[in-house]
Design a protein around this motif. Structure first.
Motif, mmCIF file in Angstrom:
data_model
loop_
_atom_site.group_PDB
_atom_site.id
_atom_site.type_symbol
_atom_site.label_atom_id
_atom_site.label_comp_id
_atom_site.label_asym_id
_atom_site.label_seq_id
_atom_site.Cartn_x
_atom_site.Cartn_y
_atom_site.Cartn_z
ATOM 1 N N VAL A 124 -5.633 -4.381 14.770
ATOM 2 C CA VAL A 124 -5.781 -5.605 13.980
ATOM 3 C C VAL A 124 -5.431 -5.333 12.518
ATOM 4 N N ILE A 125 -6.016 -4.304 11.919
ATOM 5 C CA ILE A 125 -5.729 -4.054 10.499
ATOM 6 C C ILE A 125 -4.256 -3.683 10.301
ATOM 7 N N THR A 126 -3.667 -3.013 11.270
ATOM 8 C CA THR A 126 -2.238 -2.702 11.189
ATOM 9 C C THR A 126 -1.418 -3.992 11.222
ATOM 10 N N THR A 127 -1.821 -4.927 12.069
ATOM 11 C CA THR A 127 -1.145 -6.227 12.133
ATOM 12 C C THR A 127 -1.287 -6.971 10.810
ATOM 13 N N ALA A 158 -7.228 4.951 7.198
ATOM 14 C CA ALA A 158 -6.325 5.228 8.320
ATOM 15 C C ALA A 158 -4.982 4.512 8.187
ATOM 16 N N VAL A 159 -4.952 3.383 7.470
ATOM 17 C CA VAL A 159 -3.683 2.672 7.297
ATOM 18 C C VAL A 159 -3.076 2.878 5.906
ATOM 19 N N GLY A 160 -3.620 3.824 5.139
ATOM 20 C CA GLY A 160 -2.989 4.213 3.883
ATOM 21 C C GLY A 160 -3.703 3.856 2.594
ATOM 22 N N VAL A 167 -16.550 -1.195 -7.958
ATOM 23 C CA VAL A 167 -16.548 -2.261 -8.962
ATOM 24 C C VAL A 167 -17.714 -3.183 -8.642
ATOM 25 N N ARG A 168 -18.323 -3.720 -9.665
ATOM 26 C CA ARG A 168 -19.467 -4.613 -9.489
ATOM 27 C C ARG A 168 -18.960 -6.043 -9.441
ATOM 28 N N LYS A 169 -19.197 -6.698 -8.320
ATOM 29 C CA LYS A 169 -18.876 -8.115 -8.173
ATOM 30 C C LYS A 169 -20.197 -8.872 -8.164
ATOM 31 N N PRO A 170 -20.185 -10.163 -8.390
ATOM 32 C CA PRO A 170 -21.455 -10.902 -8.409
ATOM 33 C C PRO A 170 -22.254 -10.768 -7.113
ATOM 34 N N GLU A 171 -21.566 -10.684 -5.978
ATOM 35 C CA GLU A 171 -22.259 -10.675 -4.685
ATOM 36 C C GLU A 171 -22.448 -9.289 -4.077
ATOM 37 N N LYS A 172 -21.816 -8.249 -4.662
ATOM 38 C CA LYS A 172 -21.907 -6.923 -4.042
ATOM 39 C C LYS A 172 -21.328 -5.855 -4.959
ATOM 40 N N GLU A 173 -21.622 -4.607 -4.613
ATOM 41 C CA GLU A 173 -20.896 -3.495 -5.207
ATOM 42 C C GLU A 173 -19.787 -3.168 -4.220
ATOM 43 N N ALA A 174 -18.548 -3.199 -4.703
ATOM 44 C CA ALA A 174 -17.391 -3.069 -3.822
ATOM 45 C C ALA A 174 -16.645 -1.770 -4.096
ATOM 46 N N LEU A 175 -15.973 -1.273 -3.048
ATOM 47 C CA LEU A 175 -15.116 -0.099 -3.201
ATOM 48 C C LEU A 175 -13.675 -0.592 -3.330
ATOM 49 N N LEU A 176 -13.197 -0.643 -4.561
ATOM 50 C CA LEU A 176 -11.836 -1.085 -4.830
ATOM 51 C C LEU A 176 -10.869 -0.042 -4.274
ATOM 52 N N SER A 177 -9.922 -0.497 -3.458
ATOM 53 C CA SER A 177 -8.952 0.411 -2.835
ATOM 54 C C SER A 177 -7.586 -0.250 -2.824
ATOM 55 N N PHE A 178 -6.549 0.584 -2.858
ATOM 56 C CA PHE A 178 -5.170 0.109 -2.923
ATOM 57 C C PHE A 178 -4.319 0.772 -1.854
ATOM 58 N N CYS A 179 -3.310 0.047 -1.400
ATOM 59 C CA CYS A 179 -2.350 0.594 -0.439
ATOM 60 C C CYS A 179 -0.973 0.035 -0.756
ATOM 61 N N THR A 180 -0.056 0.920 -1.107
ATOM 62 C CA THR A 180 1.319 0.498 -1.353
ATOM 63 C C THR A 180 2.057 0.427 -0.016
ATOM 64 N N ARG A 181 3.206 -0.197 -0.042
ATOM 65 C CA ARG A 181 4.052 -0.271 1.152
ATOM 66 C C ARG A 181 4.360 1.144 1.667
ATOM 67 N N ALA A 182 4.720 2.063 0.757
ATOM 68 C CA ALA A 182 5.058 3.438 1.160
ATOM 69 C C ALA A 182 3.843 4.137 1.783
ATOM 70 N N GLN A 183 2.664 3.934 1.212
ATOM 71 C CA GLN A 183 1.453 4.556 1.773
ATOM 72 C C GLN A 183 1.170 4.004 3.167
ATOM 73 N N PHE A 184 1.339 2.699 3.352
ATOM 74 C CA PHE A 184 1.118 2.082 4.663
ATOM 75 C C PHE A 184 2.116 2.627 5.679
ATOM 76 N N GLU A 185 3.371 2.677 5.299
ATOM 77 C CA GLU A 185 4.404 3.175 6.229
ATOM 78 C C GLU A 185 4.141 4.633 6.590
ATOM 79 N N ALA A 186 3.782 5.454 5.617
ATOM 80 C CA ALA A 186 3.511 6.873 5.883
ATOM 81 C C ALA A 186 2.318 7.054 6.828
ATOM 82 N N ALA A 187 1.313 6.184 6.692
ATOM 83 C CA ALA A 187 0.094 6.313 7.517
ATOM 84 C C ALA A 187 0.275 5.775 8.924
ATOM 85 N N THR A 188 1.217 4.872 9.111
ATOM 86 C CA THR A 188 1.306 4.192 10.417
ATOM 87 C C THR A 188 2.560 4.553 11.215
ATOM 88 N N ILE A 189 3.393 5.419 10.689
ATOM 89 C CA ILE A 189 4.604 5.805 11.444
ATOM 90 C C ILE A 189 4.338 7.068 12.232
#
Length: 189
Positions: A124-127, A158-160, A167-189
């Motif tokens: 699902v997350i890959t989709t 697992a998907v990059g 980061v502190r949001k009004p409703e929660k403490e969140a784990l800000l994370s990033f994934c570039t196209r290259a990171q996604f491709e490297a993780a899923t190929i």
């Protein structure tokens, strides 16, 4: 007879079959979504006490929003997950990080099931990620799950995705994370 909603994106998973994404209809999909977002497994979705009208209102609000969109994901033609995309410089993360052109925020929720299938949530997350990166304007996907949601952190990794920090949001403490196209491709190929 009504026409089925248009398919916006589809991919075939070698082990699990066809996954596709269609627009969400706030009225037609509200009852289905209500069952998903109020299920105990959806605790991090923060809608546990939502009524059916609450769910309708929330997804009508998203449907009317310029910078936030919701979709139903299907597996072999049956509703199986919820996907949201948003512009993090306009909603959710405004002022909480340095946004870049091409950033797209994402949320996803897999429908609860009594018979889990191995690898399903990863498919699902890959989709979801493949769908977002199908748009050439998308350069980086941004997520902000609850810091306590270790299961989704592992899936994100697992998907990059690379965690940037809390980061502190009004409703929660969140784990800000990033994934570039290259990171996604490297993780899923």
């Amino acid at each position: 007879m009504s026409t089925p909603p248009e398919t916006l994106y589809a991919r075939t998973d070698a082990a699990l079959g066809t996954f596709s994404v269609r627009p969400l209809d706030p009225f037609a999909d509200a009852e289905l979504l209500h069952g998903w977002v109020t299920h105990p497994k959806a605790a991090f979705w923060m809608m546990q006490d939502a009524t059916l009208p609450d769910v309708e209102r929330e997804y009508m609000r998203i449907a009317a929003a310029e910078h936030h969109h919701a979709f139903i994901g299907l597996h072999e033609g049956r509703p199986a997950f919820l996907m949201e995309s948003y512009d993090p410089s306009e909603v959710e993360l405004v002022g909480l990080y340095e946004s870049r052109p091409g950033d797209v925020g994402m949320h996803f929720l897999v429908a609860p099931t009594d018979s889990p299938v191995s690898g399903f949530t990863r498919a699902v997350i890959t989709t979801v990620m493949s769908c977002l990166f199908a748009d050439p304007a998308t350069q980086r996907v941004v997520v902000e799950p609850d810091v306590r949601n270790t299961a989704v952190h592992a899936l994100n990794e697992a998907v990059g995705f690379v965690a940037d920090g809390p980061v502190r949001k009004p409703e929660k403490e969140a784990l800000l994370s990033f994934c570039t196209r290259a990171q996604f491709e490297a993780a899923t190929i």
